[in-house]
Design a protein around this motif. Structure first.
Motif, short mmCIF file in Angstrom:
data_model
loop_
_atom_site.label_atom_id
_atom_site.label_comp_id
_atom_site.label_asym_id
_atom_site.label_seq_id
_atom_site.Cartn_x
_atom_site.Cartn_y
_atom_site.Cartn_z
N VAL A 117 1.01 -1.25 0.02
CA VAL A 117 -0.12 0.15 -0.04
C VAL A 117 0.88 1.27 0.15
O VAL A 117 0.66 2.05 -0.74
CB VAL A 117 -0.86 -0.05 1.36
CG1 VAL A 117 -1.37 1.38 1.52
CG2 VAL A 117 -2.02 -1.19 0.98
N TYR A 134 -1.90 -0.20 -4.31
CA TYR A 134 -3.46 -0.34 -4.06
C TYR A 134 -4.06 0.89 -4.37
O TYR A 134 -5.20 1.05 -4.09
CB TYR A 134 -3.79 -1.04 -3.02
CG TYR A 134 -3.61 -2.24 -2.72
CD1 TYR A 134 -4.44 -3.28 -3.08
CD2 TYR A 134 -2.29 -2.92 -2.25
CE1 TYR A 134 -4.27 -4.71 -3.06
CE2 TYR A 134 -2.02 -4.17 -2.10
CZ TYR A 134 -2.85 -4.96 -2.53
OH TYR A 134 -2.57 -6.51 -2.31
N ASN A 165 -5.37 4.92 -4.09
CA ASN A 165 -5.64 5.61 -2.69
C ASN A 165 -6.85 5.82 -2.53
O ASN A 165 -7.67 5.58 -3.54
CB ASN A 165 -4.66 6.90 -2.60
CG ASN A 165 -4.93 7.65 -3.77
OD1 ASN A 165 -6.09 7.91 -4.11
ND2 ASN A 165 -3.77 8.36 -4.18
N GLU A 203 -10.23 3.73 -4.35
CA GLU A 203 -9.63 2.86 -5.12
C GLU A 203 -9.24 1.72 -3.95
O GLU A 203 -8.94 0.60 -4.25
CB GLU A 203 -8.81 3.50 -6.03
CG GLU A 203 -7.96 2.19 -7.10
CD GLU A 203 -7.11 2.99 -7.78
OE1 GLU A 203 -6.50 2.31 -8.96
OE2 GLU A 203 -6.62 4.28 -7.79
N ARG A 204 -8.20 2.37 -3.18
CA ARG A 204 -7.56 1.42 -2.37
C ARG A 204 -8.63 0.43 -1.57
O ARG A 204 -8.28 -0.81 -1.60
CB ARG A 204 -6.62 2.38 -1.32
CG ARG A 204 -6.11 1.41 -0.29
CD ARG A 204 -5.29 2.32 0.68
NE ARG A 204 -4.16 3.10 0.02
CZ ARG A 204 -3.44 3.98 0.61
NH1 ARG A 204 -3.61 4.31 1.83
NH2 ARG A 204 -2.49 4.67 -0.28
N LYS A 205 -9.60 1.07 -1.03
CA LYS A 205 -10.48 0.43 -0.18
C LYS A 205 -11.02 -0.83 -1.08
O LYS A 205 -11.32 -1.89 -0.66
CB LYS A 205 -11.53 1.25 0.08
CG LYS A 205 -11.42 2.17 1.30
CD LYS A 205 -12.48 3.07 1.68
CE LYS A 205 -12.21 3.98 2.85
NZ LYS A 205 -13.46 4.86 2.98
N LYS A 252 -9.98 -1.95 -3.99
CA LYS A 252 -8.70 -3.34 -4.17
C LYS A 252 -8.34 -4.14 -3.00
O LYS A 252 -8.34 -5.30 -3.29
CB LYS A 252 -7.56 -2.51 -4.76
CG LYS A 252 -7.74 -1.98 -6.22
CD LYS A 252 -6.48 -1.32 -6.84
CE LYS A 252 -6.68 -0.99 -8.19
NZ LYS A 252 -5.51 -0.40 -8.85
N LEU A 253 -8.48 -3.47 -2.01
CA LEU A 253 -8.00 -4.26 -0.75
C LEU A 253 -9.18 -5.32 -0.29
O LEU A 253 -9.06 -6.44 0.08
CB LEU A 253 -7.80 -3.47 0.59
CG LEU A 253 -6.41 -2.69 0.58
CD1 LEU A 253 -6.32 -1.71 1.50
CD2 LEU A 253 -5.14 -3.72 0.49
N TYR A 302 -9.69 -3.17 5.06
CA TYR A 302 -9.14 -1.95 4.92
C TYR A 302 -8.70 -1.28 6.19
O TYR A 302 -7.67 -0.75 5.94
CB TYR A 302 -10.12 -1.04 3.97
CG TYR A 302 -9.71 0.37 3.90
CD1 TYR A 302 -8.78 0.89 3.01
CD2 TYR A 302 -10.10 1.42 4.84
CE1 TYR A 302 -8.12 2.29 3.14
CE2 TYR A 302 -9.59 2.74 4.87
CZ TYR A 302 -8.67 3.07 4.05
OH TYR A 302 -8.20 4.38 3.84
N GLN A 360 -4.90 -0.13 6.73
CA GLN A 360 -4.51 1.34 6.79
C GLN A 360 -3.90 1.51 8.29
O GLN A 360 -3.10 2.35 8.45
CB GLN A 360 -5.94 2.10 6.83
CG GLN A 360 -5.37 3.43 6.53
CD GLN A 360 -4.64 3.98 5.39
OE1 GLN A 360 -4.89 3.51 4.21
NE2 GLN A 360 -3.44 4.64 5.68
#
Length: 65
Positions: A30, A35, A37, A40-42, A44-45, A52, A56
């Motif tokens: 991360v 992944y 931010n 989008e990160r949430k 993909k994770l 998440y 994080q």
């Protein structure tokens, strides 16, 4: 034979949405930007089977060091 077993287990985990990397490994990915931010990160994770908030929190801990 164990190499084949590892590959099969990894594929089964992916199919079941079970993460096969440690929290530290994912947090470092991360940080590297693998992944994205924000939302989008949430997404993909979650798709990869990771929590998440947990990831994080670990990212935040690593960034303090």
């Amino acid at each position: 034979m164990s190499g084949i077993n590892n590959i099969m287990q990894s594929k089964l985990n992916a199919a079941k949405n079970i993460p096969d990397k440690s929290l530290d490994e994912i947090a470092k990915e991360v940080i590297r930007g693998n992944y994205g931010n924000g939302e989008e990160r949430k997404k993909k994770l979650a798709e990869a089977g990771y929590d998440y908030a947990q990831v994080q929190a670990r990212v935040n801990e690593l960034m303090k060091k």
